[in-house]
Write an enzyme that holds these catalytic residues in place. Structure first.
Site, PDB file in Angstrom:
ATOM      1  N   ASP A  94       0.864  -1.171   0.000  1.00  0.00           N
ATOM      2  CA  ASP A  94       0.000   0.000   0.000  1.00  0.00           C
ATOM      3  C   ASP A  94       0.900   1.220   0.000  1.00  0.00           C
ATOM      4  O   ASP A  94       2.084   1.133   0.347  1.00  0.00           O
ATOM      5  CB  ASP A  94      -0.910   0.011   1.232  1.00  0.00           C
ATOM      6  CG  ASP A  94      -2.189   0.818   1.008  1.00  0.00           C
ATOM      7  OD1 ASP A  94      -3.243   0.195   0.769  1.00  0.00           O
ATOM      8  OD2 ASP A  94      -2.127   2.062   1.046  1.00  0.00           O
ATOM      9  N   VAL A 142       1.429   2.691  -6.651  1.00  0.00           N
ATOM     10  CA  VAL A 142       1.279   2.118  -7.984  1.00  0.00           C
ATOM     11  C   VAL A 142       1.356   3.158  -9.096  1.00  0.00           C
ATOM     12  O   VAL A 142       1.345   2.803 -10.284  1.00  0.00           O
ATOM     13  CB  VAL A 142      -0.038   1.319  -8.113  1.00  0.00           C
ATOM     14  CG1 VAL A 142      -0.046   0.145  -7.154  1.00  0.00           C
ATOM     15  CG2 VAL A 142      -1.253   2.212  -7.910  1.00  0.00           C
ATOM     16  N   ASN A 188      -5.419  -4.814  -6.675  1.00  0.00           N
ATOM     17  CA  ASN A 188      -6.596  -4.256  -6.022  1.00  0.00           C
ATOM     18  C   ASN A 188      -6.612  -2.732  -6.009  1.00  0.00           C
ATOM     19  O   ASN A 188      -7.643  -2.125  -5.730  1.00  0.00           O
ATOM     20  CB  ASN A 188      -6.681  -4.788  -4.586  1.00  0.00           C
ATOM     21  CG  ASN A 188      -7.857  -4.229  -3.831  1.00  0.00           C
ATOM     22  OD1 ASN A 188      -9.010  -4.477  -4.178  1.00  0.00           O
ATOM     23  ND2 ASN A 188      -7.579  -3.448  -2.791  1.00  0.00           N
ATOM     24  N   TYR A 225     -14.134   6.791 -13.123  1.00  0.00           N
ATOM     25  CA  TYR A 225     -13.978   5.470 -12.505  1.00  0.00           C
ATOM     26  C   TYR A 225     -14.458   4.364 -13.442  1.00  0.00           C
ATOM     27  O   TYR A 225     -13.796   3.330 -13.609  1.00  0.00           O
ATOM     28  CB  TYR A 225     -14.756   5.445 -11.200  1.00  0.00           C
ATOM     29  CG  TYR A 225     -14.595   4.188 -10.391  1.00  0.00           C
ATOM     30  CD1 TYR A 225     -13.393   3.892  -9.744  1.00  0.00           C
ATOM     31  CD2 TYR A 225     -15.657   3.294 -10.239  1.00  0.00           C
ATOM     32  CE1 TYR A 225     -13.254   2.743  -8.980  1.00  0.00           C
ATOM     33  CE2 TYR A 225     -15.524   2.144  -9.474  1.00  0.00           C
ATOM     34  CZ  TYR A 225     -14.328   1.868  -8.847  1.00  0.00           C
ATOM     35  OH  TYR A 225     -14.184   0.730  -8.087  1.00  0.00           O
ATOM     36  N   LYS A 271     -12.253   1.318 -15.011  1.00  0.00           N
ATOM     37  CA  LYS A 271     -12.580  -0.086 -14.770  1.00  0.00           C
ATOM     38  C   LYS A 271     -12.880  -0.828 -16.072  1.00  0.00           C
ATOM     39  O   LYS A 271     -12.553  -2.019 -16.200  1.00  0.00           O
ATOM     40  CB  LYS A 271     -13.762  -0.194 -13.813  1.00  0.00           C
ATOM     41  CG  LYS A 271     -13.429   0.227 -12.383  1.00  0.00           C
ATOM     42  CD  LYS A 271     -12.311  -0.607 -11.777  1.00  0.00           C
ATOM     43  CE  LYS A 271     -12.144  -0.341 -10.291  1.00  0.00           C
ATOM     44  NZ  LYS A 271     -11.058  -1.158  -9.682  1.00  0.00           N
ATOM     45  N   ALA A 306     -19.592  -3.677  -2.422  1.00  0.00           N
ATOM     46  CA  ALA A 306     -19.101  -4.467  -1.298  1.00  0.00           C
ATOM     47  C   ALA A 306     -19.064  -3.576  -0.061  1.00  0.00           C
ATOM     48  O   ALA A 306     -18.587  -2.443  -0.118  1.00  0.00           O
ATOM     49  CB  ALA A 306     -17.713  -5.025  -1.585  1.00  0.00           C
TER      50      ALA A 306
END
Length: 275
Positions: free
Chosen positions: A62, A91, A117, A183, A187, A216
């Site tokens: 992270d 990242v 992720n 977003y 994706k 989620a």
């Protein structure tokens, strides 16, 4: 006799109550797993925990050093017989991503699984969105997945064993939702990257798939999304509820296990697939 129409919005599914978490079954016994963006309360942390529960050794990464350390300590305390490593990685930086894969392989002895992720959302209409907002979401969510996939494939290309990569996409790669253009575009890009890279990865004995969760439930999501929107989205799902993060993580465990050896280049929706 005329039948009374049933309003589907008030019908409660027997599956509306989340089940107890499924215990581990040794699906990943002996595997070495790397999970990005795993510091916190979301899918990344749940995936790292599930991998450990299934018998793997894990390195989590992270960009937030303090939260990463806290996540590592929590996992190591629960799984005292497993290796739980931590490597700080942003990242957005290729050098850091490449170093993550190299260092993780050194710490674990090898890498069998990478779970990408890392991602960033937001809620801004296109007409009000700045270049900076668009670029940041695309860079972390799509480019970050590309950087990690590239680094992992370079690693797998040079070793004598195959591996598995799972990317975290989203149903917004298919669905339209207000305020989510950046977003959703990112994706959708992750989905396309998954399909194309999977064809190439087969040359190295590597499978690449993606998951596409709808919604989620975890505390961080509640911090950045209104309760009203979360309730509205959950109500539209077949069960009338959001997924538990462990349910998403369990699907990832299945995808990286030997139960899906002929599955690659696919996007598995974790949702009711509503229009």
């Amino acid at each position: 006799m005329t039948e009374t129409a049933v309003d589907p919005s008030v019908v409660r599914s027997p599956l509306a109550t989340p089940p107890a978490e499924t215990p581990g079954h040794g699906l990943l016994l002996g595997r070495k797993v790397v999970v990005t963006a795993a510091a916190g309360t979301g899918i990344g942390f749940a995936t790292a925990r599930r991998a450990l529960l299934e018998g793997a050794d894990v390195v989590i990464s992270d960009w937030h050093e303090r939260r990463l350390g806290e996540a590592q300590e929590k996992l190591a305390a629960e799984f005292t017989d497993r290796t739980v490593g931590q490597i700080v990685c942003n990242v957005q930086e290729s050098v850091q991503v490449d170093a993550l894969i190299e260092a993780a392989a050194g710490e674990l002895g090898r890498i069998d699984v990478l779970v990408n992720n890392a991602g960033l959302g937001g809620e801004t209409p296109v007409a009000d969105m700045t270049d900076e907002e668009w670029d940041r979401v695309l860079d972390i969510t799509l480019n970050g997945t590309f950087r990690a996939t590239r680094a992992a494939l370079r690693y797998f290309r040079g070793v004598d064993h195959g591996g598995v990569i799972v990317n975290n996409a989203s149903v917004l790669g298919w669905r339209a939702q207000r305020g989510q253009a950046h977003y959703a575009a990112a994706k959708a890009g992750v989905m396309a990257l998954t399909r194309c890279s999977a064809v190439e990865a087969a040359d190295f004995g590597v499978r690449i798939n993606a998951i596409a969760p709808s919604i989620a439930k975890h505390p961080f999501l509640a911090k950045v999304t209104s309760d009203e929107l979360l309730d509205e989205l959950a109500a539209k799902e077949a069960y009338g509820r959001a997924a538990e993060v462990w349910e998403v993580a369990a699907t990832i465990a299945m995808l990286v296990s030997d139960y899906t050896t002929y599955l690659t280049g696919e996007v598995v929706s974790i949702s009711s697939q509503r229009a």
